[in-house]
Design a protein around this motif. Structure first.
Motif, short mmCIF file in Angstrom:
data_model
loop_
_atom_site.label_atom_id
_atom_site.label_comp_id
_atom_site.label_asym_id
_atom_site.label_seq_id
_atom_site.Cartn_x
_atom_site.Cartn_y
_atom_site.Cartn_z
N ARG A 69 1.01 -1.27 -0.23
CA ARG A 69 0.03 -0.02 0.12
C ARG A 69 0.82 1.23 0.07
O ARG A 69 1.87 1.29 0.66
CB ARG A 69 -0.74 0.14 1.20
N GLU A 70 0.50 2.21 -0.84
CA GLU A 70 1.13 3.53 -0.96
C GLU A 70 1.37 4.10 0.42
O GLU A 70 2.47 4.58 0.61
CB GLU A 70 0.36 4.49 -1.71
N VAL A 71 0.41 4.34 1.41
CA VAL A 71 0.50 4.79 2.45
C VAL A 71 1.63 4.45 3.46
O VAL A 71 2.32 4.80 4.24
CB VAL A 71 -0.60 4.93 3.40
N GLU A 72 1.86 2.81 3.13
CA GLU A 72 3.12 2.40 4.09
C GLU A 72 4.31 2.86 3.68
O GLU A 72 5.03 3.08 4.67
CB GLU A 72 2.91 0.74 3.80
N TYR A 73 4.56 3.23 2.32
CA TYR A 73 5.89 3.41 2.06
C TYR A 73 6.20 4.77 2.20
O TYR A 73 7.17 5.40 2.37
CB TYR A 73 6.17 2.68 0.68
N THR A 74 5.23 5.91 1.85
CA THR A 74 5.18 7.10 1.73
C THR A 74 5.48 7.66 2.94
O THR A 74 6.24 8.53 3.43
CB THR A 74 4.30 7.97 0.82
N LYS A 75 4.80 6.77 4.14
CA LYS A 75 5.00 7.09 5.64
C LYS A 75 6.28 6.79 6.01
O LYS A 75 6.99 7.74 6.77
CB LYS A 75 3.96 6.54 6.24
#
Length: 124
Positions: free
Chosen positions: A83-89
């Motif tokens: 998931r995008e949010v995991e990596y951008t966070k």
């Protein structure tokens, strides 16, 4: 132009990305298909930017991403498994292109990261 580290374990996708980035005038370092190969490459030199598949066949690319992030190398993640949010966070300032992403979306994300990198250099 820029030296772009390419970490991608799907051969056809890696070939397409390699060709696309070269046609834009960039030097492509890779493709690296395993975390171990990418880590070995980082022992000799850092790229200007990295395009990383987040989930490789051997494991997630976190060790490589962490090292790049700590060194201030801009990152674009290209993955269909996380998931995008995991990596951008986890890696603030990174960009994310979910698979399948259009060439236009990938080029846009790469250019955004290159612009960000250039603006950081201009400030220092």
């Amino acid at each position: 132009m820029a030296v772009i580290m390419l970490v991608e374990d799907e051969l056809l996708i890696a070939m397409d990305l390699y060709e696309m980035l070269e046609q834009l005038g960039h030097e492509v370092d890779g493709p690296y298909m395993t975390v171990a190969q990418a880590e070995d490459a980082l022992r000799s030199d850092l790229p200007d930017i990295a395009l990383l598949d987040a989930q490789l066949r051997d494991k997630e690319v976190d060790e490589v991403a962490r090292r790049l992030h700590e060194a201030g190398v801009p990152i674009v993640f290209h993955s269909g498994h996380v998931r995008e949010v995991e990596y951008t966070k986890r890696y603030p300032g990174s960009r994310f292109c979910p698979k399948p992403a259009s060439p236009t979306d990938i080029v846009k994300a790469v250019n955004q990261q290159l612009d960000l990198s250039k603006s950081r250099l201009d400030v220092t």
